[in-house]
Design a protein around this motif. Structure first.
Motif, PDB file in Angstrom:
ATOM      1  N   ALA A 237      13.585 -21.416  67.858  1.00 16.26           N
ATOM      2  CA  ALA A 237      12.919 -21.360  69.045  1.00 16.26           C
ATOM      3  C   ALA A 237      13.785 -21.103  70.225  1.00 16.26           C
ATOM      4  O   ALA A 237      14.812 -22.070  70.338  1.00 16.26           O
ATOM      5  N   PRO A 238      13.509 -20.147  71.201  1.00 16.61           N
ATOM      6  CA  PRO A 238      14.421 -20.111  72.287  1.00 16.61           C
ATOM      7  C   PRO A 238      14.452 -20.905  73.197  1.00 16.61           C
ATOM      8  O   PRO A 238      15.486 -21.131  73.928  1.00 16.61           O
ATOM      9  N   ASN A 239      13.601 -21.792  73.355  1.00 12.41           N
ATOM     10  CA  ASN A 239      13.408 -22.984  74.394  1.00 12.41           C
ATOM     11  C   ASN A 239      12.292 -23.826  74.131  1.00 12.41           C
ATOM     12  O   ASN A 239      11.509 -23.370  72.999  1.00 12.41           O
ATOM     13  N   GLU A 240      12.046 -24.915  74.884  1.00  5.06           N
ATOM     14  CA  GLU A 240      11.169 -25.959  74.383  1.00  5.06           C
ATOM     15  C   GLU A 240       9.595 -25.637  74.739  1.00  5.06           C
ATOM     16  O   GLU A 240       8.723 -25.921  73.997  1.00  5.06           O
ATOM     17  N   ASP A 241       9.328 -24.688  75.525  1.00 15.16           N
ATOM     18  CA  ASP A 241       8.232 -24.158  75.913  1.00 15.16           C
ATOM     19  C   ASP A 241       7.576 -23.294  74.477  1.00 15.16           C
ATOM     20  O   ASP A 241       6.516 -23.337  74.058  1.00 15.16           O
ATOM     21  N   VAL A 242       8.450 -22.493  73.843  1.00 15.73           N
ATOM     22  CA  VAL A 242       8.181 -21.748  72.697  1.00 15.73           C
ATOM     23  C   VAL A 242       8.111 -22.655  71.557  1.00 15.73           C
ATOM     24  O   VAL A 242       6.818 -22.618  70.896  1.00 15.73           O
ATOM     25  N   LYS A 243       8.825 -23.586  71.532  1.00 18.65           N
ATOM     26  CA  LYS A 243       8.822 -24.566  70.410  1.00 18.65           C
ATOM     27  C   LYS A 243       7.439 -25.460  70.331  1.00 18.65           C
ATOM     28  O   LYS A 243       6.647 -25.557  69.307  1.00 18.65           O
ATOM     29  N   GLU A 244       6.977 -25.863  71.650  1.00 22.45           N
ATOM     30  CA  GLU A 244       5.691 -26.392  71.830  1.00 22.45           C
ATOM     31  C   GLU A 244       4.651 -25.698  71.420  1.00 22.45           C
ATOM     32  O   GLU A 244       3.636 -26.097  70.760  1.00 22.45           O
ATOM     33  N   TYR A 245       4.623 -24.136  71.693  1.00 19.88           N
ATOM     34  CA  TYR A 245       3.515 -23.373  71.293  1.00 19.88           C
ATOM     35  C   TYR A 245       3.488 -23.248  69.843  1.00 19.88           C
ATOM     36  O   TYR A 245       2.337 -23.540  69.256  1.00 19.88           O
ATOM     37  N   ILE A 246       4.486 -23.073  69.136  1.00 26.61           N
ATOM     38  CA  ILE A 246       4.530 -22.680  67.913  1.00 26.61           C
ATOM     39  C   ILE A 246       4.245 -24.051  67.119  1.00 26.61           C
ATOM     40  O   ILE A 246       3.537 -23.776  65.730  1.00 26.61           O
ATOM     41  N   VAL A 247       4.427 -25.039  67.364  1.00 25.96           N
ATOM     42  CA  VAL A 247       3.871 -26.311  66.736  1.00 25.96           C
ATOM     43  C   VAL A 247       2.423 -26.766  67.276  1.00 25.96           C
ATOM     44  O   VAL A 247       1.540 -26.873  66.422  1.00 25.96           O
ATOM     45  N   HIS A 248       1.926 -26.788  68.363  1.00 29.55           N
ATOM     46  CA  HIS A 248       0.580 -27.050  69.011  1.00 29.55           C
ATOM     47  C   HIS A 248      -0.215 -25.949  69.136  1.00 29.55           C
ATOM     48  O   HIS A 248      -1.513 -26.128  69.370  1.00 29.55           O
ATOM     49  N   GLY A 249       0.050 -24.722  69.496  1.00 33.61           N
ATOM     50  CA  GLY A 249      -0.632 -23.506  69.615  1.00 33.61           C
ATOM     51  C   GLY A 249      -1.348 -23.541  71.030  1.00 33.61           C
ATOM     52  O   GLY A 249      -2.416 -23.136  71.167  1.00 33.61           O
ATOM     53  N   GLY A 250      -0.616 -24.366  71.963  1.00 36.68           N
ATOM     54  CA  GLY A 250      -1.250 -24.339  73.217  1.00 36.68           C
ATOM     55  C   GLY A 250      -2.281 -25.614  73.336  1.00 36.68           C
ATOM     56  O   GLY A 250      -2.753 -25.869  74.524  1.00 36.68           O
ATOM     57  N   ALA A 251      -2.529 -26.295  72.250  1.00 35.14           N
ATOM     58  CA  ALA A 251      -3.643 -27.408  72.451  1.00 35.14           C
ATOM     59  C   ALA A 251      -3.396 -28.609  73.292  1.00 35.14           C
ATOM     60  O   ALA A 251      -4.120 -29.223  73.683  1.00 35.14           O
ATOM     61  N   ARG A 252      -2.075 -28.850  73.453  1.00 35.16           N
ATOM     62  CA  ARG A 252      -1.560 -29.885  74.370  1.00 35.16           C
ATOM     63  C   ARG A 252      -1.272 -29.535  75.764  1.00 35.16           C
ATOM     64  O   ARG A 252      -0.880 -30.073  76.640  1.00 35.16           O
ATOM     65  N   GLY A 253      -1.626 -28.176  76.411  1.00 35.12           N
ATOM     66  CA  GLY A 253      -1.658 -27.715  77.553  1.00 35.12           C
ATOM     67  C   GLY A 253      -0.255 -27.467  78.084  1.00 35.12           C
ATOM     68  O   GLY A 253       0.082 -27.665  79.169  1.00 35.12           O
ATOM     69  N   GLY A 254       0.545 -26.973  77.020  1.00 35.45           N
ATOM     70  CA  GLY A 254       1.839 -26.593  77.673  1.00 35.45           C
ATOM     71  C   GLY A 254       1.918 -25.422  78.296  1.00 35.45           C
ATOM     72  O   GLY A 254       0.983 -24.841  78.898  1.00 35.45           O
ATOM     73  N   ALA A 255       3.183 -25.019  78.609  1.00 34.31           N
ATOM     74  CA  ALA A 255       3.322 -23.626  79.391  1.00 34.31           C
ATOM     75  C   ALA A 255       2.878 -22.525  78.983  1.00 34.31           C
ATOM     76  O   ALA A 255       2.345 -21.659  79.766  1.00 34.31           O
ATOM     77  N   ILE A 256       2.835 -22.549  77.510  1.00 28.67           N
ATOM     78  CA  ILE A 256       2.325 -21.321  76.981  1.00 28.67           C
ATOM     79  C   ILE A 256       0.844 -21.461  76.221  1.00 28.67           C
ATOM     80  O   ILE A 256       0.988 -22.537  75.360  1.00 28.67           O
TER      81      ILE A 256
END
Length: 327
Positions: free
Chosen positions: A200-219
């Motif tokens: 994953a190129p950055n932490e925002d993408v990593k957060e999304y591909i793990v949680h799918g936006g369910a935790r209110g990340g940047a993506i």
């Protein structure tokens, strides 16, 4: 189309088609790839003439409905909704719950530790193919079977073949006309769009591909899907004007895969390794698992059927090795 001769199941017949689900089939006009669409439309015509009682579709997800918080290798949908992603078509799937439940039980009884979902969300990996074949996604009873072809680690090719064969044997007991659809591309690269956790190129993408936006990340999921749409629109324009060439398409590998598939000796895939396929065909080439499972299901349903390669080209504006097969 194939038929069976068992006196116990005179109504049992099967149809098989394996086609790509690449989003660009929905982005570009048909005139951009007329030979491909000619072959595809003929399969759709046969399918509708066959008029199946049940459609079993083997597909995969692209970080839209499933994420790395929990990524099962195999999922049999019990209740499912298609998302409005790029290349996909939204709406509920018409899943016969009794058959879906029996399918899961059958697999478990035959030593497949599969997951069942009563809130399955599918993307273009399922809905693209269902749209072109059915028109309306809920026009026919559908049994969606997810095979993980996106995320490390993926199931072995042997296990995908065996799963498909067991589904075919199960479907044979239903006494119905069953169509098997394999949804996926041949060689193509997707890791720059759908990265692994460790790439994953950055932490925002990593957060999304793990949680799918369910935790209110940047993506959010909507932002993710919008980014894919914008990327596909840009890629399509570059492919159409000739400013980009999909160098990841491996014609020799694609043709080898199709030759083995058409031979009917699907056990030859058992020795194929994930590492070898990734190197030769890219991460997107992993989607041939769906084709192998669908072909194995059809073969187990009717061992006398012959598979035909209707179309193949490495030279399209769809950015994948494009094939169409049927039986």
């Amino acid at each position: 189309m194939s038929t069976t001769s068992s006196s116990a199941n005179q109504t049992s017949r099967a149809y098989l088609a394996c086609v790509p689900h690449v989003p660009l089939t929905s982005v570009q006009e048909r005139k951009d790839n007329p030979d491909f669409w000619r072959a595809y439309d003929e399969r759709v015509r046969e399918f509708r003439e066959f008029d199946p009682d049940l459609v079993v579709v083997f597909g995969g997800d692209h970080y839209d409905g499933m994420h790395l918080k929990l990524m099962p290798q195999f999922v049999v949908g019990q209740v499912a909704e298609a998302l409005n992603d790029c290349g996909g078509y939204p709406g509920p799937l018409n899943i016969p719950l009794d058959i879906a439940g029996r399918a899961v039980n059958h697999l478990v009884e035959h030593e497949f530790d599969v997951a069942a979902s009563y809130a399955m969300e599918v993307d273009h990996g399922f809905s693209n193919v269902l749209h072109w074949f059915l028109g309306e996604l809920n026009a026919k009873p559908v049994l969606p079977i997810h095979i993980n072809s996106l995320v490390d680690p993926r199931p072995t090719f042997r296990r995908c073949r065996l799963l498909g064969a067991e589904i075919g044997r199960f479907a044979r007991t239903l006494g119905k006309k069953v169509a098997f659809l394999g949804s996926g591309g041949l060689s193509h690269q997707t890791d720059f769009i759908f990265p692994q956790f460790h790439t994953a190129p950055n932490e925002d993408v990593k957060e999304y591909i793990v949680h799918g936006g369910a935790r209110g990340g940047a993506i959010s999921r909507d932002k993710w899907m919008q980014g894919i749409r914008e990327g596909m629109d840009k890629l399509s324009g570059q492919l159409l004007d000739g400013s980009f060439h999909a160098s990841w398409i491996n014609e020799a590998w694609d043709r080898q895969f199709l030759e083995v598939l058409a031979s009917g000796n699907l056990e030859r895939f058992d020795s194929w390794t994930d590492a070898e396929v990734l190197k030769a065909a890219g991460y997107g080439g992993s989607e041939v698992r769906q084709w192998i499972a669908a072909a194995a299901a059809h073969q187990a349903f009717d061992r006398g059927a012959t598979l035909h390669i209707d179309y193949y080209s490495p030279d399209t504006t769809l950015a994948v090795g494009v094939g169409v097969v049927h039986a």
